[in-house]
Enzyme design. Sequence first.
Site, short mmCIF file in Angstrom:
data_model
loop_
_atom_site.label_atom_id
_atom_site.label_comp_id
_atom_site.label_asym_id
_atom_site.label_seq_id
_atom_site.Cartn_x
_atom_site.Cartn_y
_atom_site.Cartn_z
N GLU A 1 0.83 -1.22 0.00
CA GLU A 1 0.00 0.00 0.00
C GLU A 1 0.87 1.27 0.00
O GLU A 1 0.48 2.29 -0.56
CB GLU A 1 -0.92 -0.06 1.23
CG GLU A 1 -2.13 0.81 1.23
CD GLU A 1 -2.91 0.89 -0.09
OE1 GLU A 1 -3.11 2.02 -0.57
OE2 GLU A 1 -3.32 -0.15 -0.65
N HIS B 1 3.70 1.71 -1.64
CA HIS B 1 4.05 1.98 -3.05
C HIS B 1 2.85 2.53 -3.80
O HIS B 1 2.97 3.43 -4.63
CB HIS B 1 4.50 0.69 -3.74
CG HIS B 1 5.76 0.09 -3.19
ND1 HIS B 1 5.77 -1.12 -2.53
CD2 HIS B 1 7.04 0.53 -3.21
CE1 HIS B 1 7.01 -1.39 -2.16
NE2 HIS B 1 7.80 -0.42 -2.56
N GLY C 1 9.05 8.21 -0.69
CA GLY C 1 8.34 8.16 0.60
C GLY C 1 9.18 8.75 1.72
O GLY C 1 10.41 8.62 1.74
#
Length: 298
Positions: A32, A34, A144
């Site tokens: 999730e 990615h 991220g």
Amino acid sequence: MEIITTTSEMRRLRAALPGSVAFVPTMGFLHEGHLALMREGLRRCDHLVVSIFVNPTQFGPGEDIEKYPRDPEGDAQKCRELGCDFLFTPTVDQIYSPDHSTVISVKGLGNTLCGSSRPGHFDGVTTVVTKFFSILSPDVAVFGQKDYQQLAIVRRMVRDLNLPVEIADIPTVREHDGLAMSSRNRYLDDEQRAQATVISRALLTAHRAYQGESLRKPSALIERARAIIEADSEGRIDYLQLVDPHTMFPVVQAPGEEDGALLATAVFFDGTRLIDNIRLDQPLPKALLGARSVACQS
Ligand code: PAF
């Protein structure tokens, strides 16, 4: 969605794409976290290219490259469902010539945290990311915040090399109990998985001390977090440091109002090394608000 395996074909198809292109580099075994990067790419641009490449130059001797989890069909399905235009899955020889001898190295920012635990790791990351930027010429690349040091290093590289790409970032995506999503979580057995929540609980505790009690002494903040990890798990701390989020260097004096304060950690559960971080000087991220109530109930 098309799956492309050669550099020449990828270059050709990208050049023919009208409109803006977002790029999400990954090493596969998509979760999730990615998918959130991909959604952000699609929100910002007309097209999305995702790469899956387990980059050998960012793994050190004895690290987990051989057993790094892979799921090519599942990954392709997820990318397709999400609306990705191209999935780029080159083989190693498409990216590295046998005698390749050029390394992109960002000085300074990579000397601490993961950079000191994993010598050469960030040179591998910056080299492969530069190669992808050269092949794909993306308008935006999304990373991220879980890999906070990686994000800072890629941003510095883009600035220093005048690369024509915008680096976007998204907050860490977490499981309901606070564990940061990572492809490596799948190495954990049930007991380790349960214990691994100590990482986010430790970060939360330090955040509460910083924001709620105005605790500023770096060693005291680190101690609060360390105590949780050591008391409630068999995890072995690789590093647990309070660093300046701009330089990645340890903060030794109480940070002032305008200074940032990033608490970053890597913890081993047997051979599985998990990383996480939190900005103590910023409001609690939404994903940790939920985890805080899970922690209170248990
Ligand atoms: O964060 C990762 O998964 C990797 O470091 C990256 C950016 C895909 C480069 O191999």
